[in-house]
Scaffold this motif. Structure first.
Motif, PDB file in Angstrom:
ATOM      1  N   ASN A 124       2.017  -6.278   6.553  1.00 47.06           N
ATOM      2  CA  ASN A 124       0.877  -7.068   7.155  1.00 47.06           C
ATOM      3  C   ASN A 124      -0.299  -6.912   6.429  1.00 47.06           C
ATOM      4  O   ASN A 124      -1.444  -7.249   6.786  1.00 47.06           O
ATOM      5  CB  ASN A 124       0.659  -6.352   8.464  1.00 47.06           C
ATOM      6  N   ARG A 125      -0.110  -6.411   5.020  1.00 46.21           N
ATOM      7  CA  ARG A 125      -1.309  -6.203   4.226  1.00 46.21           C
ATOM      8  C   ARG A 125      -1.941  -7.471   3.775  1.00 46.21           C
ATOM      9  O   ARG A 125      -1.508  -8.588   3.852  1.00 46.21           O
ATOM     10  CB  ARG A 125      -1.088  -5.587   3.080  1.00 46.21           C
ATOM     11  N   LYS A 146      -7.993   3.197   2.966  1.00 37.53           N
ATOM     12  CA  LYS A 146      -8.153   4.078   3.966  1.00 37.53           C
ATOM     13  C   LYS A 146      -8.381   5.303   3.206  1.00 37.53           C
ATOM     14  O   LYS A 146      -8.242   5.558   2.037  1.00 37.53           O
ATOM     15  CB  LYS A 146      -6.861   4.336   4.508  1.00 37.53           C
ATOM     16  N   TYR A 198      -7.158  -4.967   5.488  1.00 40.45           N
ATOM     17  CA  TYR A 198      -6.799  -3.682   4.544  1.00 40.45           C
ATOM     18  C   TYR A 198      -5.588  -4.272   3.719  1.00 40.45           C
ATOM     19  O   TYR A 198      -4.888  -5.248   4.127  1.00 40.45           O
ATOM     20  CB  TYR A 198      -6.495  -2.692   5.422  1.00 40.45           C
ATOM     21  N   ASP A 199      -5.282  -3.436   2.623  1.00 39.89           N
ATOM     22  CA  ASP A 199      -4.538  -3.763   1.675  1.00 39.89           C
ATOM     23  C   ASP A 199      -3.450  -2.696   1.184  1.00 39.89           C
ATOM     24  O   ASP A 199      -3.376  -2.394   0.420  1.00 39.89           O
ATOM     25  CB  ASP A 199      -5.049  -4.321   0.304  1.00 39.89           C
ATOM     26  N   CYS A 200      -2.855  -2.128   2.467  1.00 41.36           N
ATOM     27  CA  CYS A 200      -1.922  -0.966   2.257  1.00 41.36           C
ATOM     28  C   CYS A 200      -0.540  -1.443   1.326  1.00 41.36           C
ATOM     29  O   CYS A 200      -0.124  -2.506   2.062  1.00 41.36           O
ATOM     30  CB  CYS A 200      -1.645  -0.517   3.456  1.00 41.36           C
ATOM     31  N   GLY A 218      -3.070  -4.641  13.433  1.00 44.17           N
ATOM     32  CA  GLY A 218      -3.675  -4.702  11.849  1.00 44.17           C
ATOM     33  C   GLY A 218      -5.358  -4.580  12.087  1.00 44.17           C
ATOM     34  O   GLY A 218      -5.844  -4.913  13.264  1.00 44.17           O
ATOM     35  N   VAL A 219      -6.014  -4.574  10.971  1.00 43.04           N
ATOM     36  CA  VAL A 219      -7.703  -4.350  11.181  1.00 43.04           C
ATOM     37  C   VAL A 219      -7.983  -5.980  11.057  1.00 43.04           C
ATOM     38  O   VAL A 219      -8.105  -6.428  10.147  1.00 43.04           O
ATOM     39  CB  VAL A 219      -8.092  -3.527  10.122  1.00 43.04           C
ATOM     40  N   TYR A 249       2.249  -0.646   0.876  1.00 43.21           N
ATOM     41  CA  TYR A 249       3.562  -0.391   1.541  1.00 43.21           C
ATOM     42  C   TYR A 249       3.744  -1.459   2.790  1.00 43.21           C
ATOM     43  O   TYR A 249       4.999  -1.435   3.445  1.00 43.21           O
ATOM     44  CB  TYR A 249       3.809   0.986   1.868  1.00 43.21           C
ATOM     45  N   CYS A 250       2.599  -2.016   3.250  1.00 46.24           N
ATOM     46  CA  CYS A 250       2.767  -2.587   4.475  1.00 46.24           C
ATOM     47  C   CYS A 250       3.222  -4.179   4.580  1.00 46.24           C
ATOM     48  O   CYS A 250       2.391  -4.832   3.605  1.00 46.24           O
ATOM     49  CB  CYS A 250       1.416  -2.245   5.182  1.00 46.24           C
ATOM     50  N   CYS A 270      -4.974  -8.586   8.938  1.00 45.86           N
ATOM     51  CA  CYS A 270      -5.281  -7.448   8.456  1.00 45.86           C
ATOM     52  C   CYS A 270      -6.207  -7.474   7.166  1.00 45.86           C
ATOM     53  O   CYS A 270      -5.789  -7.926   6.324  1.00 45.86           O
ATOM     54  CB  CYS A 270      -4.271  -6.392   8.144  1.00 45.86           C
TER      55      CYS A 270
HETATM   56  S1  SF4 Z   1      -1.696  -3.057   9.223  1.00 41.49           S
HETATM   57 FE1  SF4 Z   1      -2.271  -0.989   8.994  1.00 41.49          FE
HETATM   58  S2  SF4 Z   1      -0.668  -0.184   7.396  1.00 41.49           S
HETATM   59 FE2  SF4 Z   1      -0.758  -2.428   7.328  1.00 41.49          FE
HETATM   60  S3  SF4 Z   1      -2.398  -3.084   5.845  1.00 41.49           S
HETATM   61 FE3  SF4 Z   1      -3.399  -3.095   7.812  1.00 41.49          FE
HETATM   62  S4  SF4 Z   1      -4.315  -0.813   7.953  1.00 41.49           S
HETATM   63 FE4  SF4 Z   1      -2.892  -1.063   6.257  1.00 41.49          FE
END
Ligand code: SF4
Length: 438
Positions: free
Chosen positions: A73-74, A181, A66-68, A110-111, A70-71, A64
């Protein structure tokens, strides 16, 4: 990496998404036993006819950009990464389906590179399933925030249900914990799915064979307890989503701390399960009982009462609306009585057309008299001997253990002002919350 390892990683990474109901239990068979349960892999959803359907719950990839915060997979979290090709995942799904392990697919991702690229790979997976394999089973697909509207439309034509996870209930929480996001990138696809569903309804009236767009509607998930957002805010947002985006379901997920971050509850903190439960109860009231969010909570009372469910709490705080005469009250008033559900109200309305109802008749109609008796009359009479004050009713409704904890928390006899259900939290109340959460 072989296919089995990929499957292991990508089903495990998908288990935190509750927008599709999951078993959530790990259990190996004991000596001599048969069967085992896994928290990841197969999850269940419910068809419109109430049937429970098992789904393969999996991510396309856990890579992914992205760097959320709480996740798991970030991008900044170190974890083994992998991805399925569309063909691999479609073959795997069909293989499981043919062996009768699953009846459908829940696909998230994931992105990878960017939202459009990820969405295209999901579309290709679903295309192979629907067109090459002619798979007609249930598919729930997660729309990727930020993906182009035309891609969301294509995905919606292949899936039965779609969802875009809103995750955090406020703009501030989102910018703090999911900086890649934005509200717009989440609400954009949500609006696109809503418009697609509406347009499709019109097309289906004109052309019976028009392709169906997300016929099972759309849903979303909100995380509860990762940020200081209150129940009041969460419930108001859910109400807005039902009204403005035509959502079928909002799922609430008690935050389970799995990553260390100073902005989040520490790892090891218990997930707020009671809060999640109360939100589901209140959500039910919004959807089926005609309540609005600001009847259940307000700016002065922003959290749910841990002792009684939201409907009961509303009734106890609105004693002026009771008793309700079951032989005359309209449906909307019957639905406000604790102990009378949607089915019970319907049966009462039907039964009283032919005869005047007595308390003993109500039991047969599915009314929980133990609760309802404090709030109703039958032909103008209530059950003899009941004390109809808010405190006596509450005392009668709590179990012995709850009553004991409540009495210690908020003694009722000596200080009437302490009877407020929304008094400030003290250590005792925390104890009760924890106890009720287990
Ligand atoms: S998988 Fe989804 S929630 Fe997790 S970091 Fe990537 S976009 Fe964010």
């Amino acid at each position: 990496m072989d296919l089995f390892d990929k499957l292991k990683i990508l089903t495990d990474a998908a288990k935190y998404d509750v927008a599709c109901t999951s078993s959530g239990v790990d259990r190996a068979a004991g000596r001599g036993g048969i069967g085992s349960a896994e928290a990841c892999g197969i999850c269940h959803t419910f068809a419109a006819d109430g049937r429970c359907v098992s789904l393969l719950k999996v991510l396309m990839t856990n890579k992914c950009v992205y760097d959320c915060r709480y996740c798991v997979n970030r991008r900044s979290h170190e974890t083994p990464r992998t991805e399925f090709s569309p063909r691999e995942l479609a073959d795997l799904t069909i293989g499981f389906y043919r062996r009768n392990y699953i009846e459908g697919l829940f696909l998230s991702s994931g992105v990878l590179r960017n939202p459009d690229y990820t969405c295209e790979r999901m579309i290709e997976t679903l295309r192979i399933l629907r067109e090459d394999y002619r798979f007609c089973g249930y598919i729930h697909a997660k729309a990727i925030p930020g993906a182009d509207r035309s891609l969301i439309e294509r995905l919606g034509l292949l899936a039965d249900r779609m969802s875009v996870n809103i995750e955090l209930p406020s703009h501030q929480s989102l910018s703090l914990l999911a900086p890649d996001k934005s509200k717009v990138s989440i609400l954009g696809p949500m609006g696109g799915i809503r418009d697609g569903i509406r347009q499709n309804r019109t097309e289906l009236v004109r052309y019976r064979h028009a392709p169906k767009f997300a016929p099972a509607g759309q849903s979303t998930q909100m995380i509860v307890g990762a940020t200081p957002d209150t129940d009041y805010r969460i419930l108001n947002l859910a109400q807005g989503l039902y009204r403005n985006y035509g959502l079928k379901r909002v799922f609430y997920s008690a935050y389970l701390p799995v990553v260390e971050n100073s902005l989040l509850p520490a790892v090891g903190t218990k997930p707020p399960l009671l809060r999640e439960h109360r939100l589901y109860q209140a959500d039910w009231l919004l959807r089926y009982y005609g309540f609005s969010a600001d009847e259940l909570l307000d700016p002065q009372h922003q959290t749910f009462n841990p002792y009684v469910d939201p409907k009961c709490n509303w009734a106890l705080n609105h004693m002026e609306a009771f008793p309700v005469e079951v032989n005359r009250a309209p449906r909307e008033l019957l639905l406000r009585v604790p102990g009378i559900g949607v089915t019970g109200a319907k049966r009462i309305l039907t039964a009283r057309r032919t005869a005047s109802l007595r308390p003993e008749d109500l039991k047969k109609l599915g009314v929980v008299l133990k609760r309802a008796q404090y709030f109703i009359t039958c032909n103008g009479r209530s059950v003899p001997g009941l004390r109809l004050t808010r405190d006596s009713i509450l005392r009668a409704l709590l179990s012995a253990r709850e009553l004991d904890l409540y009495s210690r928390d908020l003694p009722w006899e000596d200080a009437p002002q302490q009877l407020s259900f929304f008094g400030g939290p003290g250590p005792e109340r925390e104890e009760v919350r924890k106890w009720l959460a287990t």
